[in-house]
Design a protein around this motif. Sequence first.
Motif, mmCIF file in Angstrom:
data_model
loop_
_atom_site.group_PDB
_atom_site.id
_atom_site.type_symbol
_atom_site.label_atom_id
_atom_site.label_comp_id
_atom_site.label_asym_id
_atom_site.label_seq_id
_atom_site.Cartn_x
_atom_site.Cartn_y
_atom_site.Cartn_z
ATOM 1 N N SER A 19 -2.096 5.699 -2.913
ATOM 2 C CA SER A 19 -2.863 6.847 -2.435
ATOM 3 C C SER A 19 -2.086 8.122 -2.707
ATOM 4 N N ASP A 31 -11.198 3.210 -4.105
ATOM 5 C CA ASP A 31 -11.209 1.942 -3.378
ATOM 6 C C ASP A 31 -10.875 2.169 -1.910
ATOM 7 N N SER A 65 -1.765 -0.848 -4.160
ATOM 8 C CA SER A 65 -2.651 0.304 -4.024
ATOM 9 C C SER A 65 -1.780 1.548 -3.937
ATOM 10 N N CYS A 84 -3.753 -0.549 -10.119
ATOM 11 C CA CYS A 84 -3.652 -0.517 -8.658
ATOM 12 C C CYS A 84 -4.987 -0.067 -8.065
ATOM 13 N N LYS A 85 -5.201 -0.436 -6.811
ATOM 14 C CA LYS A 85 -6.346 0.130 -6.094
ATOM 15 C C LYS A 85 -6.137 1.635 -5.958
ATOM 16 N N ASP A 139 0.858 -1.184 0.000
ATOM 17 C CA ASP A 139 0.000 0.000 0.000
ATOM 18 C C ASP A 139 0.896 1.238 0.000
#
Length: 227
Positions: A92, A136, A90, A113-114, A68
């Motif tokens: 962010s 997500d 993922s 990717c998420k 992540d």
Amino acid sequence: MGSYSKVKIAPSLLAADFMQLGQQIKDAEAAGADLLHYDVMDGRFVPNITMGMFILKQVRQITTLPLDVHLMIVEPERYIKQFADAGANSISVHIEACPNLHRTLQLIRESACKVGVAINPHTPADHLSEIITMLDMINVMTVNPGFGGQQFLQTMTSKIATLRAMIGDVQGEVDIEVDGGINVETANDAVQAGANILIAGTTIFRHPNGVQAGIDALRNSLEQTAE
Ligand code: DX5
Ligand code: ZN
């Protein structure tokens, strides 16, 4: 607990012993970590500088846990593909770092990717309203980003609850991560408010009795009231 299922634990590698990084990752995996949180800082968006895609690529080779990636960098759109190629599951980006957030989120989606957005303590929940259906996961910063080992900002719990309600209005499955100051005193408040992924660095990697003890302590702090 709401409709979202089990609470997940995401050890933050920022607090790991980097001379023992491989072993620390294996310890976290053996101790039941659900994913690994990887903090990227650029000395611009936040005052600190951490690690980039080269180390991520090596981390990818020694674990099957989802990685992540939390980009605390300006112009994150320039690096999405490289982090995806290095093994992120993922990604962010910070809403505060993205003038064209919609496009950046599309880019993350295209990279398979998420899709996540991280939100600083001063940013209101409703700033996510126009893009929430694209997500997500939401990373609610419960400290000001840039450093591990800071104190949980208790006032963030109402923002977590607001975001959980916003998600409920539009769709079902969006993860809410909490990031910063998560420990045995604060984790349960975050979960009660609606978080379902606990990111924790200091609590896990600096636990005097090791990584397993840190993860167990976090989980046990929830069981009494939240699960
Ligand atoms: C802070 C980072 C966090 C950090 C949390 O800017 O985004 O992921 O590792 O560290 P602790 O759990 O020590 O507060
Ligand atoms: Zn983080």
